[in-house]
Enzyme design. Structure first.
Site, short mmCIF file in Angstrom:
data_model
loop_
_atom_site.label_atom_id
_atom_site.label_comp_id
_atom_site.label_asym_id
_atom_site.label_seq_id
_atom_site.Cartn_x
_atom_site.Cartn_y
_atom_site.Cartn_z
CE LYS A 118 -4.29 -1.96 1.60
NZ LYS A 118 -3.92 -3.38 1.70
C1 LIG Z 1 -4.51 -4.49 1.00
C2 LIG Z 1 -3.70 -5.73 0.88
C3 LIG Z 1 -4.02 -6.74 -0.06
C4 LIG Z 1 -5.24 -6.67 -0.95
O1 LIG Z 1 -5.16 -5.65 -1.92
P1 LIG Z 1 -6.47 -5.14 -2.66
O2 LIG Z 1 -6.02 -4.02 -3.49
O3 LIG Z 1 -7.42 -4.72 -1.57
O4 LIG Z 1 -7.02 -6.30 -3.44
C5 LIG Z 1 -3.19 -7.85 -0.14
N1 LIG Z 1 -2.13 -7.98 0.68
C6 LIG Z 1 -1.79 -7.04 1.58
C7 LIG Z 1 -0.61 -7.27 2.45
C8 LIG Z 1 -2.56 -5.89 1.72
O5 LIG Z 1 -2.22 -4.96 2.63
#
Ligand SMILES: *Cc1c(COP(=O)(O)O)cnc(C)c1O
Length: 475
Positions: A118
């Site tokens: 993120k």
């Molecule tokens: C948010 C997240 C996901 C999922 O991503 P999306 O964009 O919501 O599908 C997968 N792995 C981790 C570690 C995350 O923080």
């Protein structure tokens, strides 16, 4: 770039910078570009061997379409993806491919400040919001809720920006000590952490309640439906592709661990923009709303259960609306009916709209589910093959990636969405030991300052008071 709402049949366009500061469109839809810009193979070839910063600049420039001056964009990308915020990197590559075995890779997207993918979007979003707010001479107060990862990534990205004040609600119980410390250490200045004596749902409800009130209606959001976030995730699919192939034009497969469908959607957009991606493989954990969707064409609300890949514990996948819009041939009226049916009946079938799961397959999509036992096995398998430790979310992708791999020489790239340091309990369960932490996270939990969190009850009035005392609402 002309941005339209998925639910707006009038197709009244807005600019990239307009939607950057907005969440949902006023009609309840999500913003998408009126068309995806296209890279030719020659243009892609020119990026082969380029730094991530150069790839990100080239891709975002096309997605922004002139709304931000080139020079400013270059500086923002440099600040967002500096070696400073990404710690020690593989020869400057902040999104390296880790080779697990022949034609099978993990693309590590989690070398940023909070050790989760993120960061890739948030770092850039912070820069772009600051730029736009400065231009408008405005200040933005953001109110968000987090169960862990999103909060710290947002705080790390917005810390110290003078145009933004960020209030982040989190549940008092439920986050790991590591996550609490990551957020708590960012408290102060323009960052306010509020711990709610309740659950994550209570935090979300408080945010919704305040945003419905005139006084707080202008509060901003940084949730995963923000187009600035989605568009900032597209470049790492370009980069992964360019690192994996010998010649531009060769194809690759991507497998993405999915929750809200933001990351996978960005891969789909990269494909629409001309990256030769053969398959877009969706990996879910036990909360397999998306697996059912891609296999059967049925989108059904689920009650989310807690798993050992918690950032994928979702009951619906908010960004799916953007793909549904394309699958329904960009018919905003049909899409609106489709989403309304989902909202009222908690279930909707593509067949009733003249399309089916086959239409996903035609776009390259497939999917599968991974379980706790699968995750543990994938962590062990990867460690045995190459002595590399993956986190539980990445393990969901690797599980599905191993299942789906064909022996035709096409590279399979699994997205690595967090570092194992964030989920040490599960790593210990899988391997019997915990790998040494990266230096910047050693003893992190011990650094949590006292009073880093303002604790409140599940009480909107306490929240109102606190925000009034600590921030200008808008400028
Ligand atoms: C948010 C997240 C996901 C999922 O991503 P999306 O964009 O919501 O599908 C997968 N792995 C981790 C570690 C995350 O923080």
């Amino acid at each position: 770039m002309n941005m339209i709402s998925t639910r707006d049949s009038a197709k009244e366009g807005r600019s990239y910078s307009d939607v950057l500061l907005a969440g949902l469109a006023p009609d309840g839809g999500l913003y998408v570009p009126s068309e995806y810009p296209l890279f030719s193979h020659a243009e892609l070839g020119a990026l082969k061997g380029a730094s991530y910063q150069d790839v990100a600049y080239a891709v975002k420039k096309r997605l922004i379409g002139g709304d931000i001056p080139d020079e400013d964009l270059r500086e923002m990308v440099a600040r967002a993806y500096s070696e400073d915020s990404f710690g020690i990197t593989d020869e400057g590559n902040i999104v390296p491919l880790v080779r697990v075995e022949d034609d099978f890779y993990v693309q590590q997207l989690s070398l940023g400040p909070t050790a989760a993918f993120k960061d890739m979007a948030m770092q850039q979003l912070g820069q772009e919001m600051q730029h736009e707010l400065k231009k408008r001479r405005e200040h933005l107060t953001i109110l968000g809720a987090t169960s862990g990862d999103t909060g710290s990534a947002a705080e790390a990205a917005f810390k110290g920006l003078d145009t933004v004040t960020l209030f982040m609600l989190s549940p008092e119980v439920g986050m790991s000590a590591f996550q609490k410390a990551q957020m708590g250490m960012l408290s102060g200045g323009n960052i306010f952490n509020i711990s709610v004596r309740g659950r994550f749902d209570d935090c979300q409800d408080l945010v919704k309640e305040l945003k419905n009130e005139a006084e707080f209606s202008k509060l901003g959001a940084v949730n995963s439906i923000n187009w600035g976030r989605i568009s900032s995730q597209v470049p790492y699919f370009f980069s992964g592709y360019l690192q994996a192939v010998e010649r531009v034009g060769d194809v690759v497969d991507f497998v993405v661990p999915s929750g809200n469908f933001g990351d996978m959607l960005s891969g789909y957009i990269a494909k629409q923009m001309g990256v030769p991606i053969r398959r877009l493989i969706v990996a879910t954990n036990e909360n397999n709303v998306l697996d059912t969707l891609f296999k059967a064409g049925v989108y059904e609300l689920n009650s989310a259960q807690v798993t050992s890949s918690p950032s994928m514990d979702i009951s619906k996948a908010s960004n799916y609306e953007r793909l549904a819009f394309d699958v329904l041939k960009r018919d905003a009226q049909a899409l609106t009916k489709y989403m309304k049916e989902f909202e009222s009946k908690k279930r909707v079938d593509l067949k009733d709209y003249g399309v089916s799961a086959d239409d996903f397959a035609k776009l390259g999509f497939s999917s599968d589910t991974s379980t706790h036992a699968n995750r543990l096995q994938a962590i062990r398998d990867v460690y045995e093959k190459c002595k590399y430790v993956i986190d539980p979310h990445t393990a969901d992708a690797v599980t599905v990636g191993f299942r789906e791999k064909r022996s035709d020489g096409v590279p399979m790239i699994c997205m690595g969405t967090a570092l194992p340091v964030k989920f040490e309990d599960t790593i210990k369960e899988a391997l019997g030991f915990v790998p040494e932490r990266p230096a910047r996270f050693k003893d992190l939990e011990k650094g949590l300052p006292e009073n880093a969190f303002q604790v409140i009850d599940v009480d909107a009035e306490q929240l109102r008071q606190y925000i009034r005392e600590h921030a200008p609402i808008s400028g």
